[in-house]
Enzyme design. Structure first.
Site, mmCIF file in Angstrom:
data_model
loop_
_atom_site.group_PDB
_atom_site.id
_atom_site.type_symbol
_atom_site.label_atom_id
_atom_site.label_comp_id
_atom_site.label_asym_id
_atom_site.label_seq_id
_atom_site.Cartn_x
_atom_site.Cartn_y
_atom_site.Cartn_z
ATOM 1 C CD GLU A 70 1.636 -3.214 5.250
ATOM 2 O OE1 GLU A 70 1.907 -2.027 4.947
ATOM 3 O OE2 GLU A 70 0.613 -3.533 5.860
ATOM 4 C CG HIS B 162 -1.516 -4.288 -3.224
ATOM 5 N ND1 HIS B 162 -0.719 -5.311 -2.775
ATOM 6 C CD2 HIS B 162 -1.062 -3.170 -2.605
ATOM 7 C CE1 HIS B 162 0.172 -4.838 -1.926
ATOM 8 N NE2 HIS B 162 -0.015 -3.531 -1.807
ATOM 9 C CG ASP C 236 -4.484 1.166 2.306
ATOM 10 O OD1 ASP C 236 -4.365 1.168 3.548
ATOM 11 O OD2 ASP C 236 -3.567 0.833 1.534
HETATM 12 P P1 5GP Z 1 2.242 -2.342 0.273
HETATM 13 O O1 5GP Z 1 2.310 -3.861 0.237
HETATM 14 O O2 5GP Z 1 1.708 -1.774 -1.004
HETATM 15 O O3 5GP Z 1 3.558 -1.744 0.678
HETATM 16 O O4 5GP Z 1 1.249 -1.920 1.427
HETATM 17 C C1 5GP Z 1 0.087 -2.684 1.697
HETATM 18 C C2 5GP Z 1 -1.099 -1.769 1.893
HETATM 19 O O5 5GP Z 1 -2.183 -2.594 2.295
HETATM 20 C C3 5GP Z 1 -0.918 -0.708 2.994
HETATM 21 O O6 5GP Z 1 -1.274 0.569 2.459
HETATM 22 C C4 5GP Z 1 -1.855 -1.155 4.116
HETATM 23 O O7 5GP Z 1 -2.474 -0.075 4.774
HETATM 24 C C5 5GP Z 1 -2.870 -2.003 3.379
HETATM 25 N N1 5GP Z 1 -3.377 -3.104 4.195
HETATM 26 C C6 5GP Z 1 -2.629 -4.003 4.878
HETATM 27 N N2 5GP Z 1 -3.423 -4.884 5.518
HETATM 28 C C7 5GP Z 1 -4.696 -4.519 5.220
HETATM 29 C C8 5GP Z 1 -5.965 -5.058 5.585
HETATM 30 O O8 5GP Z 1 -6.091 -6.043 6.322
HETATM 31 N N3 5GP Z 1 -7.063 -4.427 5.093
HETATM 32 C C9 5GP Z 1 -6.963 -3.341 4.277
HETATM 33 N N4 5GP Z 1 -8.105 -2.796 3.833
HETATM 34 N N5 5GP Z 1 -5.780 -2.822 3.900
HETATM 35 C C10 5GP Z 1 -4.659 -3.394 4.378
#
Ligand code: 5GP
Length: 133
Positions: free
Chosen positions: A88, A93, A29
């Site tokens: 997000e 995931h 992440d």
């Molecule tokens: P969620 O959808 O579970 O609320 O959050 C998405 C997660 O993906 C977040 O913890 C964010 O830091 C991570 N994330 C979002 N965009 C990217 C990216 O482009 N690369 C990586 N490695 N992680 C990402």
């Protein structure tokens, strides 16, 4: 349109890969709660994790288990916590996070700021344990 995670899986956007098989991909992440905070994603683009079919969801969990064991070997911790949020990025995931206490899983906690070298070293350490299984 492809999700940002599909672009990562395709290699169009860089990531710090820690593990991969035919159907799943694991990478760090970019805003980690802890060193070793990893995301496990299916290569098939599905938004909501509970829209995966039973076999795919089961296989994803088994893949995540192997990644979690590798994380714990590389970064000794009380446990590896698992969470699914998905508000997000619309690509299913699993978050795997090395934790010492319950509060380490609070997503509104400040995120670590790591350098490119630090991310690379963390990914390499987990990848090494993953490949030794
Ligand atoms: P969620 O959808 O579970 O609320 O959050 C998405 C997660 O993906 C977040 O913890 C964010 O830091 C991570 N994330 C979002 N965009 C990217 C990216 O482009 N690369 C990586 N490695 N992680 C990402």
């Amino acid at each position: 349109m492809a999700t940002i995670f599909s672009k990562i899986i395709a290699g169009d956007i860089p990531s710090y890969k820690v593990a991969e098989n035919e159907h799943f991909y694991a990478f760090l992440d970019i805003n980690p709660l802890a060193k070793g905070h990893t995301l496990v994603v299916p290569k098939r683009e599905v938004d909501y994790i509970f829209d995966l079919d039973d076999e795919e969801l089961a296989a994803m969990q088994v893949f995540a288990k192997g990644v979690a064991l590798a994380i714990q070997q590389a970064f000794p911790c009380q446990k590896v916590g698992q969470a699914v949020i998905g508000l997000e990025v619309p690509h299913a995931h699993i978050h795997l996070i090395p934790i010492q206490r319950e509060s380490d899983m609070i997503f509104s906690n400040p995120k670590l700021k790591l350098t490119d070298e630090e991310f690379k070293a963390i990914a390499a350490a987990i990848q090494q344990k993953w490949s030794e299984r």
